[in-house]
Write an enzyme that holds these catalytic residues in place. Structure first.
Site: not given
Length: 372
Positions: A269, A273, A282
């Site tokens: 990905r 999200h 992160y």
């Protein structure tokens, strides 16, 4: 130039199969040989692979446009699929109309391939409807937001297909994070017990929101299914041809009474999200660069150009088509009508009862308060 010649692996120049997962097109666009999975795509012609390439370009363009619409305040939220196009297109294009898909909220490319109308992709995200489309008209349930719940729905549907004596197959799409949910384990228990014709298609995009897959999976996720008595396939999820081969294999097994198959499509990905997420907090940018080099579109393009199938003229035509789809998509989104406010109480129960009527009356009075 176009070709109807199957795009077979070229030996002896072709590399050997990748030991990590099924891979038929490497990141440089070279065709690899695989004795087990080559036969499943031996009929795929250059023109057909070019059609898949067009799908990849279009769904990425839709995704880009949807993200822009969200940033412009036209959508409340959007779950991007950047990087996962091949896993979705390669699997969805192998399905028959009578197969049925149960997805999570990120399978917008699957929905596109199933024929979902463009505005229906964003009805929920624009807040104009509680559900996006009629599931039975396209063979795809509306997306499940509850993580992993759709695997149970797919298994139940598949058991129904078996009892009806039809050879339709149910496909459950979910992410690596969902495999930590009890629902997925329960679904696999029932699917194995009843030899349900279902495919568990896990897109391992390496992140469960902000948690890396290594935190929840100490071994490849595909290793879990055999413990339930379900065979599994680990495939390069950025390789549209390999995904197609793996899915065709699983579909054939399901249609012929072999029961469920688990597919782990290893992908990445590359975006957030959802548009409310900030992955820069992160994600190591070096890792993102590494996966950009494995781009699912670039490798197909490189292969098609090496075969003489994709020319500059055809590439320009496909890009123009993608822009047309994006314009249609935007116009459809902006053209969605706002629902009548009190319609939020419609279809909550089959028969209206006094409690619901009271809530509706109170909400009506609340709204009228703004008009005074």
């Amino acid at each position: 130039m176009s070709t109807t010649v199957p795009v077979k692996a070229q030996k002896p120049e072709a590399k050997k199969q990748n030991p990590e997962f099924v891979q038929l097109l490497d990141p440089e666009g070279k065709r690899l040989s695989d004795d087990l999975y080559d036969p499943w795509v031996s009929d795929v012609t250059g023109d057909q692979l070019a059609s898949l390439y067009e799908d990849l370009i279009i769904v990425r363009r839709i995704d880009t446009e949807a993200t822009a619409l969200q940033r412009q305040g036209e959508l409340g939220l959007w779950p991007p699929l950047l990087g996962q196009e091949a896993a979705q297109v390669g699997s969805a294009r192998t399905l028959r109309p009578d197969d049925f898909v149960f997805s999570s909220y990120r399978e917008n490319a699957v929905a596109y391939c199933r024929g979902v109308k463009l505005p229906d992709l964003v009805r929920v995200w624009r807040g104009t409807a509680a559900s996006g489309w009629d599931p039975f008209s396209v063979g795809m349930a509306t997306p499940a937001v509850i993580i992993g719940a759709q695997t149970l729905h797919a298994t139940g549907y598949a058991v129904g297909c078996k009892k009806d004596g039809v050879d339709s197959v149910a496909v459950a799409y979910f992410g690596d994070g969902a495999t930590s949910e009890g629902d997925v384990s329960e679904a696999m228990v029932f699917a194995a017990s009843f030899k349900a014709p279902v495919i568990f298609f896990c897109q391992n995009n390496q992140w469960a929101i902000s948690e890396p897959v290594g935190l929840q999976a100490q071994r490849p996720i595909a290793d879990r299914a055999p413990g339930f008595g379900i065979p599994s396939i680990r495939v390069d999820g950025n390789d549209v041809l390999a995904v197609m081969a793996a899915t065709r294999s699983a579909l054939d097994r399901a249609r012929n009474g072999g029961g469920p198959t688990f597919i782990e499509a290893v992908t990445y990905r590359r975006g957030p999200h959802t548009t409310s997420d900030d992955p820069s907090r992160y994600v190591d940018p070096v890792l993102v660069k590494e996966w950009e080099a494995k781009d699912p579109i670039a490798r197909v393009e490189a292969f098609l150009r090496s075969e003489g199938v994709l020319t500059d003229e055809l590439a320009a035509s496909i890009q123009a088509r993608a822009d047309e789809v994006a314009a249609e998509f935007r116009a459809g989104c902006l053209g969605l009508e706002n629902p009548e406010p009190l319609s939020v109480f419609d279809n909550v129960y089959a028969t209206e009862h006094s409690g619901l009527a009271r809530q509706k009356s109170q909400y009506k009075a609340y709204l009228e308060g703004f008009e005074k």
